[in-house]
Design a protein around this motif. Sequence first.
Motif, mmCIF file in Angstrom:
data_model
loop_
_atom_site.group_PDB
_atom_site.id
_atom_site.type_symbol
_atom_site.label_atom_id
_atom_site.label_comp_id
_atom_site.label_asym_id
_atom_site.label_seq_id
_atom_site.Cartn_x
_atom_site.Cartn_y
_atom_site.Cartn_z
ATOM 1 N N ALA A 199 45.565 46.218 39.697
ATOM 2 C CA ALA A 199 45.622 46.774 38.344
ATOM 3 C C ALA A 199 44.832 45.907 37.362
ATOM 4 O O ALA A 199 44.102 46.430 36.499
ATOM 5 C CB ALA A 199 47.070 46.897 37.894
ATOM 6 N N LEU A 200 44.950 44.596 37.467
ATOM 7 C CA LEU A 200 44.189 43.709 36.582
ATOM 8 C C LEU A 200 42.697 43.784 36.873
ATOM 9 O O LEU A 200 41.869 43.732 35.952
ATOM 10 C CB LEU A 200 44.688 42.273 36.732
ATOM 11 N N THR A 201 42.341 43.908 38.144
ATOM 12 C CA THR A 201 40.926 44.042 38.499
ATOM 13 C C THR A 201 40.348 45.326 37.917
ATOM 14 O O THR A 201 39.222 45.338 37.392
ATOM 15 C CB THR A 201 40.759 44.034 40.034
ATOM 16 N N ASN A 202 41.101 46.418 37.988
ATOM 17 C CA ASN A 202 40.647 47.674 37.394
ATOM 18 C C ASN A 202 40.485 47.552 35.882
ATOM 19 O O ASN A 202 39.540 48.098 35.295
ATOM 20 C CB ASN A 202 41.631 48.793 37.723
ATOM 21 N N ALA A 203 41.436 46.856 35.248
ATOM 22 C CA ALA A 203 41.333 46.672 33.796
ATOM 23 C C ALA A 203 40.095 45.869 33.441
ATOM 24 O O ALA A 203 39.374 46.198 32.483
ATOM 25 C CB ALA A 203 42.588 45.975 33.281
ATOM 26 N N LEU A 204 39.835 44.798 34.214
ATOM 27 C CA LEU A 204 38.652 43.979 33.945
ATOM 28 C C LEU A 204 37.375 44.764 34.196
ATOM 29 O O LEU A 204 36.383 44.625 33.462
ATOM 30 C CB LEU A 204 38.698 42.733 34.835
ATOM 31 N N LYS A 205 37.397 45.619 35.195
ATOM 32 C CA LYS A 205 36.193 46.338 35.596
ATOM 33 C C LYS A 205 35.890 47.525 34.698
ATOM 34 O O LYS A 205 34.721 47.791 34.387
ATOM 35 C CB LYS A 205 36.374 46.801 37.039
ATOM 36 N N HIS A 206 36.926 48.245 34.253
ATOM 37 C CA HIS A 206 36.703 49.522 33.574
ATOM 38 C C HIS A 206 37.067 49.515 32.085
ATOM 39 O O HIS A 206 36.627 50.406 31.363
ATOM 40 C CB HIS A 206 37.520 50.628 34.251
ATOM 41 N N ALA A 207 37.889 48.552 31.641
ATOM 42 C CA ALA A 207 38.403 48.646 30.267
ATOM 43 C C ALA A 207 38.042 47.457 29.396
ATOM 44 O O ALA A 207 38.479 47.375 28.249
ATOM 45 C CB ALA A 207 39.933 48.785 30.301
ATOM 46 N N ALA A 208 37.293 46.492 29.938
ATOM 47 C CA ALA A 208 36.944 45.309 29.144
ATOM 48 C C ALA A 208 36.061 45.716 27.955
ATOM 49 O O ALA A 208 35.251 46.641 28.066
ATOM 50 C CB ALA A 208 36.242 44.299 30.024
ATOM 51 N N PRO A 209 36.186 45.000 26.830
ATOM 52 C CA PRO A 209 37.140 43.902 26.569
ATOM 53 C C PRO A 209 38.544 44.444 26.301
ATOM 54 O O PRO A 209 38.715 45.446 25.628
ATOM 55 C CB PRO A 209 36.564 43.223 25.337
ATOM 56 N N THR A 210 39.541 43.756 26.855
ATOM 57 C CA THR A 210 40.921 44.208 26.710
ATOM 58 C C THR A 210 41.855 43.048 26.980
ATOM 59 O O THR A 210 41.424 41.958 27.379
ATOM 60 C CB THR A 210 41.214 45.356 27.692
ATOM 61 N N THR A 211 43.120 43.291 26.755
ATOM 62 C CA THR A 211 44.165 42.366 27.177
ATOM 63 C C THR A 211 45.130 43.141 28.065
ATOM 64 O O THR A 211 45.114 44.367 28.083
ATOM 65 C CB THR A 211 44.917 41.787 25.968
ATOM 66 N N ALA A 212 45.962 42.401 28.793
ATOM 67 C CA ALA A 212 46.877 43.059 29.729
ATOM 68 C C ALA A 212 48.243 42.413 29.637
ATOM 69 O O ALA A 212 48.378 41.228 29.298
ATOM 70 C CB ALA A 212 46.338 42.989 31.150
ATOM 71 N N HIS A 213 49.257 43.197 29.972
ATOM 72 C CA HIS A 213 50.643 42.730 29.981
ATOM 73 C C HIS A 213 51.249 43.076 31.336
ATOM 74 O O HIS A 213 51.207 44.232 31.768
ATOM 75 C CB HIS A 213 51.444 43.387 28.844
ATOM 76 N N VAL A 214 51.823 42.083 31.966
ATOM 77 C CA VAL A 214 52.476 42.262 33.268
ATOM 78 C C VAL A 214 53.963 41.978 33.093
ATOM 79 O O VAL A 214 54.341 40.912 32.586
ATOM 80 C CB VAL A 214 51.881 41.332 34.344
ATOM 81 N N VAL A 215 54.787 42.941 33.508
ATOM 82 C CA VAL A 215 56.239 42.785 33.418
ATOM 83 C C VAL A 215 56.819 42.931 34.820
ATOM 84 O O VAL A 215 56.606 43.961 35.478
ATOM 85 C CB VAL A 215 56.866 43.825 32.469
ATOM 86 N N LEU A 216 57.542 41.898 35.239
ATOM 87 C CA LEU A 216 58.213 41.919 36.536
ATOM 88 C C LEU A 216 59.714 41.976 36.277
ATOM 89 O O LEU A 216 60.290 41.052 35.690
ATOM 90 C CB LEU A 216 57.848 40.669 37.335
ATOM 91 N N HIS A 217 60.331 43.086 36.695
ATOM 92 C CA HIS A 217 61.741 43.317 36.378
ATOM 93 C C HIS A 217 62.558 43.371 37.667
ATOM 94 O O HIS A 217 62.244 44.123 38.602
ATOM 95 C CB HIS A 217 61.893 44.637 35.608
ATOM 96 N N TYR A 218 63.627 42.559 37.703
ATOM 97 C CA TYR A 218 64.544 42.541 38.844
ATOM 98 C C TYR A 218 65.864 43.199 38.456
ATOM 99 O O TYR A 218 66.366 42.984 37.348
ATOM 100 C CB TYR A 218 64.849 41.107 39.288
ATOM 101 N N ASP A 219 66.410 43.986 39.379
ATOM 102 C CA ASP A 219 67.795 44.432 39.225
ATOM 103 C C ASP A 219 68.473 44.361 40.600
ATOM 104 O O ASP A 219 67.888 43.850 41.566
ATOM 105 C CB ASP A 219 67.885 45.834 38.627
ATOM 106 N N ASP A 220 69.664 44.880 40.696
ATOM 107 C CA ASP A 220 70.438 44.721 41.930
ATOM 108 C C ASP A 220 69.844 45.492 43.101
ATOM 109 O O ASP A 220 70.027 45.110 44.263
ATOM 110 C CB ASP A 220 71.889 45.167 41.714
#
Length: 409
Positions: A323-344
């Motif tokens: 996903a980050l590679t796609n953002a760098l390749k197709h949407a630059a200049p941009t910033t990105a947010h990664v959220v890792l969520h754990y539950d039971d």
Amino acid sequence: MRLTAPVQTRARVESEARAWLRRRPAGLLPDALFALAIAGFAQVNLVFQLDNSTPYGPMPAVASSTLVATSVLALRRVTPLATAVLVAVAVAGPMLVTPLTVTLWGDFLPILVASYSVARHSERARALIGAAAIVAGLVVVFLRNPESLTAGNLPFVAVPLAACLIAGRVLRARARSQSDDRARAQQLEAEREGAIQAALAEERARIARELHDIVAHCVSVMVVQAGAAEDLLDRDPQRARAPLQSVQETGQQAVGELRRMLGLLRGERARLALKPQPGTADLADLVEHMAGIGLPVELAVEGPSRPLPPGVDLTVYRIVQEALTNALKHAAPTTAHVVLHYDDQSVRVSVRDTGRTDGPGRAGADRVGHGLIGMHERVGLYGGTLEAAAVPGAGFSVTARLPLQAAQR
């Protein structure tokens, strides 16, 4: 055109004979030699008995009867039922015209051999028909020679005949059991070979996904950095060194990963210094690397972190990387947010960038390209779900949810 029953029976007999000849092309030779030896010995025995004035009836009839009864034994394994019937007819047929003395070598021995052969090499129904034909022939012989029907002769005839029939059926059952065992073993071997081939195909598919993720990431980074270096060459050549150095390092990394993967395919595992597969613990390094090549990324972890199954751990990392590679390749200049969520019950990872959604390939090719296809395959392997869509206003979002219970099965 539908065949009648006699034609079907004859066709089946011929088919069985041809099949037997294909399986044992030299099988006729020993049977022919065996029949020739018995026929010759029986004829010599007839001459010897004739010289001693033993009453045998008309000599031509006796000689013809023994010759037919012994000669047809050459076909005892090709057509066992026909052999049994012909032996019975050869022994009992002349008796209907004139009584003849039954000889041991020319009549009784062929009867025993034909009885064993029809029991050994025929199905149950055909074996019963052959045995019935032989018994009927013996009944005719005894009826035409009442003096031979004595208490001593009956056991002499019945016991060897029963022994031959029983021995033939027992040996056939054993051969059938061994044949079934061989067929079962071949089937199991084929199933095992199929399982091995399926496992190899799955492993090759996994390696292909790994190669795509690694090479696509490296090449995308090299393209972006090369473009940045080209923009800086005229304005600030010193600053162009950094992206060029990044291109060199990324290219070396891609070559090293390719060599490692190809080494696995060639079976060179023992000579390779393999690194462990990346996982969620390496996301911070990935974020730092992406920031260093021009894509600022924020990483957030929600919920209590926990060790993930290795496959899920690698899948989360590869989704974020792609996903980050796609953002760098197709949407630059941009910033990105990664959220890792754990539950039971699951782990969810979300990657969202703030770049344009109308870039080349962003709205079309990426949606059906190898990157998203690979993500779907990875997530589907563990029973998860993947959503990828443009965000209203600006940006693109990729969200994957992986259930932990399915991964632990």
